[in-house]
Design a protein around this motif. Structure first.
Motif, PDB file in Angstrom:
ATOM      1  N   ALA A  18       0.829  -1.203   0.000  1.00  0.00           N
ATOM      2  CA  ALA A  18       0.000   0.000   0.000  1.00  0.00           C
ATOM      3  C   ALA A  18       0.866   1.257   0.000  1.00  0.00           C
ATOM      4  O   ALA A  18       0.553   2.243  -0.694  1.00  0.00           O
ATOM      5  CB  ALA A  18      -0.929  -0.012   1.215  1.00  0.00           C
ATOM      6  N   ALA A  19       1.983   1.232   0.758  1.00  0.00           N
ATOM      7  CA  ALA A  19       2.874   2.392   0.790  1.00  0.00           C
ATOM      8  C   ALA A  19       3.532   2.620  -0.570  1.00  0.00           C
ATOM      9  O   ALA A  19       3.649   3.767  -1.033  1.00  0.00           O
ATOM     10  CB  ALA A  19       3.941   2.186   1.866  1.00  0.00           C
ATOM     11  N   ILE A  20       3.951   1.564  -1.216  1.00  0.00           N
ATOM     12  CA  ILE A  20       4.554   1.694  -2.552  1.00  0.00           C
ATOM     13  C   ILE A  20       3.520   2.209  -3.549  1.00  0.00           C
ATOM     14  O   ILE A  20       3.819   3.054  -4.401  1.00  0.00           O
ATOM     15  CB  ILE A  20       5.125   0.341  -3.020  1.00  0.00           C
ATOM     16  CG1 ILE A  20       6.254  -0.105  -2.096  1.00  0.00           C
ATOM     17  CG2 ILE A  20       5.641   0.445  -4.452  1.00  0.00           C
ATOM     18  CD1 ILE A  20       6.737  -1.517  -2.361  1.00  0.00           C
ATOM     19  N   ALA A  21       2.290   1.707  -3.440  1.00  0.00           N
ATOM     20  CA  ALA A  21       1.222   2.161  -4.336  1.00  0.00           C
ATOM     21  C   ALA A  21       0.973   3.655  -4.175  1.00  0.00           C
ATOM     22  O   ALA A  21       0.759   4.375  -5.162  1.00  0.00           O
ATOM     23  CB  ALA A  21      -0.049   1.367  -4.069  1.00  0.00           C
ATOM     24  N   ARG A  22       1.015   4.134  -2.933  1.00  0.00           N
ATOM     25  CA  ARG A  22       0.818   5.582  -2.706  1.00  0.00           C
ATOM     26  C   ARG A  22       1.966   6.385  -3.298  1.00  0.00           C
ATOM     27  O   ARG A  22       1.754   7.454  -3.888  1.00  0.00           O
ATOM     28  CB  ARG A  22       0.686   5.863  -1.212  1.00  0.00           C
ATOM     29  CG  ARG A  22      -0.641   5.432  -0.607  1.00  0.00           C
ATOM     30  CD  ARG A  22      -0.827   6.023   0.783  1.00  0.00           C
ATOM     31  NE  ARG A  22       0.219   5.565   1.710  1.00  0.00           N
ATOM     32  CZ  ARG A  22       0.130   4.463   2.455  1.00  0.00           C
ATOM     33  NH1 ARG A  22      -0.959   3.691   2.354  1.00  0.00           N
ATOM     34  NH2 ARG A  22       1.102   4.130   3.282  1.00  0.00           N
ATOM     35  N   LEU A  23       3.183   5.893  -3.151  1.00  0.00           N
ATOM     36  CA  LEU A  23       4.340   6.619  -3.668  1.00  0.00           C
ATOM     37  C   LEU A  23       4.327   6.689  -5.193  1.00  0.00           C
ATOM     38  O   LEU A  23       4.709   7.704  -5.776  1.00  0.00           O
ATOM     39  CB  LEU A  23       5.636   5.945  -3.202  1.00  0.00           C
ATOM     40  CG  LEU A  23       6.029   6.152  -1.737  1.00  0.00           C
ATOM     41  CD1 LEU A  23       7.226   5.258  -1.389  1.00  0.00           C
ATOM     42  CD2 LEU A  23       6.376   7.621  -1.470  1.00  0.00           C
ATOM     43  N   LEU A  24       3.897   5.618  -5.840  1.00  0.00           N
ATOM     44  CA  LEU A  24       3.972   5.537  -7.296  1.00  0.00           C
ATOM     45  C   LEU A  24       2.652   5.862  -7.981  1.00  0.00           C
ATOM     46  O   LEU A  24       2.604   5.969  -9.218  1.00  0.00           O
ATOM     47  CB  LEU A  24       4.434   4.138  -7.714  1.00  0.00           C
ATOM     48  CG  LEU A  24       5.840   3.736  -7.255  1.00  0.00           C
ATOM     49  CD1 LEU A  24       6.177   2.335  -7.742  1.00  0.00           C
ATOM     50  CD2 LEU A  24       6.887   4.728  -7.731  1.00  0.00           C
ATOM     51  N   GLY A  25       1.593   5.980  -7.221  1.00  0.00           N
ATOM     52  CA  GLY A  25       0.308   6.316  -7.824  1.00  0.00           C
ATOM     53  C   GLY A  25      -0.295   5.190  -8.619  1.00  0.00           C
ATOM     54  O   GLY A  25      -0.870   5.414  -9.697  1.00  0.00           O
ATOM     55  N   ASP A  26      -0.160   3.952  -8.122  1.00  0.00           N
ATOM     56  CA  ASP A  26      -0.741   2.796  -8.796  1.00  0.00           C
ATOM     57  C   ASP A  26      -1.530   1.996  -7.770  1.00  0.00           C
ATOM     58  O   ASP A  26      -1.555   2.334  -6.584  1.00  0.00           O
ATOM     59  CB  ASP A  26       0.357   1.933  -9.436  1.00  0.00           C
ATOM     60  CG  ASP A  26      -0.114   1.296 -10.734  1.00  0.00           C
ATOM     61  OD1 ASP A  26      -1.309   0.970 -10.826  1.00  0.00           O
ATOM     62  OD2 ASP A  26       0.716   1.125 -11.643  1.00  0.00           O
ATOM     63  N   THR A  27      -2.170   0.940  -8.189  1.00  0.00           N
ATOM     64  CA  THR A  27      -2.979   0.150  -7.274  1.00  0.00           C
ATOM     65  C   THR A  27      -2.120  -0.917  -6.583  1.00  0.00           C
ATOM     66  O   THR A  27      -1.149  -1.417  -7.170  1.00  0.00           O
ATOM     67  CB  THR A  27      -4.118  -0.558  -8.026  1.00  0.00           C
ATOM     68  OG1 THR A  27      -3.560  -1.518  -8.935  1.00  0.00           O
ATOM     69  CG2 THR A  27      -4.945   0.459  -8.805  1.00  0.00           C
TER      70      THR A  27
END
Length: 249
Positions: A18-27
């Motif tokens: 979830a943290a990586i998704a927030r950083l990269l703007g993906d699901t």
């Protein structure tokens, strides 16, 4: 010390996804799928490199990430703090670059095609996958990733890892890791050896050419045909000398 789980999201916990998704703007689902494939591709490439006699290079690639224990344990802090993220990403980039070289871009393109991730995010995800992959090795080997144990694990699991990849990823991971480790010496070493051999033989060849010219000139002076008009034999021999030198060169 069993094999990797079949789920592509197994290497990274949900909160980190979830943290990586927030950083990269993906699901999170796309991030999980992409990271899982990237980790598997890197492990398969390491196994390929090891199988081609490059186990020393494999250890040189993974040792910096293992210097402080399991690198996957540092991922959570790295995702929360950019100052902690920079060195981990740098180590991950060094592993990807050293393992894949110029083919890293091709692997990223195949990864985007296979996972559906956004192209602009794939390079970052491939870099993040490096510490996750090494962390997987650390965990699989019970925190003791010695060269012998790592070689055994890669030999045992490598074929299964490669077989489980989509064909485009498998092709790039296998060929890139093989090409980075020439089986008969590096191109630089081959060129240096050829130059050294040429340097040893050129003085002898030059001496032979000079000797031939001297003998030919002596024969010309001793010959009764030397006084006859027309082109002399020495002239004919001298004009042929550059051809001989060109062949030597």
């Amino acid at each position: 010390m069993g094999p990797l789980h079949d789920s592509p999201s197994a290497p990274v916990p949900p909160d980190q996804l979830a943290a990586i998704a927030r950083l990269l703007g993906d699901t999170p689902d796309v991030i999980a799928r992409t990271l899982g494939l990237a980790v598997q591709a890197l492990l398969a490439a390491l196994a390929t490199r090891a199988s081609h006699g490059g186990m020393d290079e494999v250890m040189a690639l993974v040792d910096p990430l293992l210097a402080d224990g399991n690198p996957a344990d540092r991922l959570s802090a790295a995702l929360a703090d950019s100052s902690a993220r920079a060195p981990l990403m740098a180590q991950g980039h060094a592993l990807v670059d050293g393992l894949l070289g110029a083919e890293a871009g091709a692997l990223a393109a195949a990864l985007a095609q296979s996972s559906g991730a956004r192209a602009r995010n794939v390079a970052d995800l491939l870099t993040l996958a490096a510490p996750v992959a090494v962390g997987t090795l650390h965990r699989q080997l019970d925190g003791q990733p010695t060269a012998d144990r790592l070689a055994d694990w890669l030999e045992r699991e490598g074929p299964r890892l490669m077989a489980g990849l989509p064909p485009p990823l498998a092709a790039v991971a296998g060929s890139a890791a093989t090409e980075q480790q020439p089986l008969h010496g590096t191109p630089v070493e081959g060129a240096a050896g050829a130059a050294a051999n040429a340097g040893r033989w050129l003085p002898w060849l030059a001496a032979v050419v000079v000797a031939i010219l001297l003998v030919a000139s002596f024969r010309t002076f001793d010959s009764p045909d030397a006084a006859r008009p027309g082109p002399s034999r020495s002239t004919a021999i001298i004009t042929e000398a550059p051809v001989t030198l060109a062949r030597v060169d």
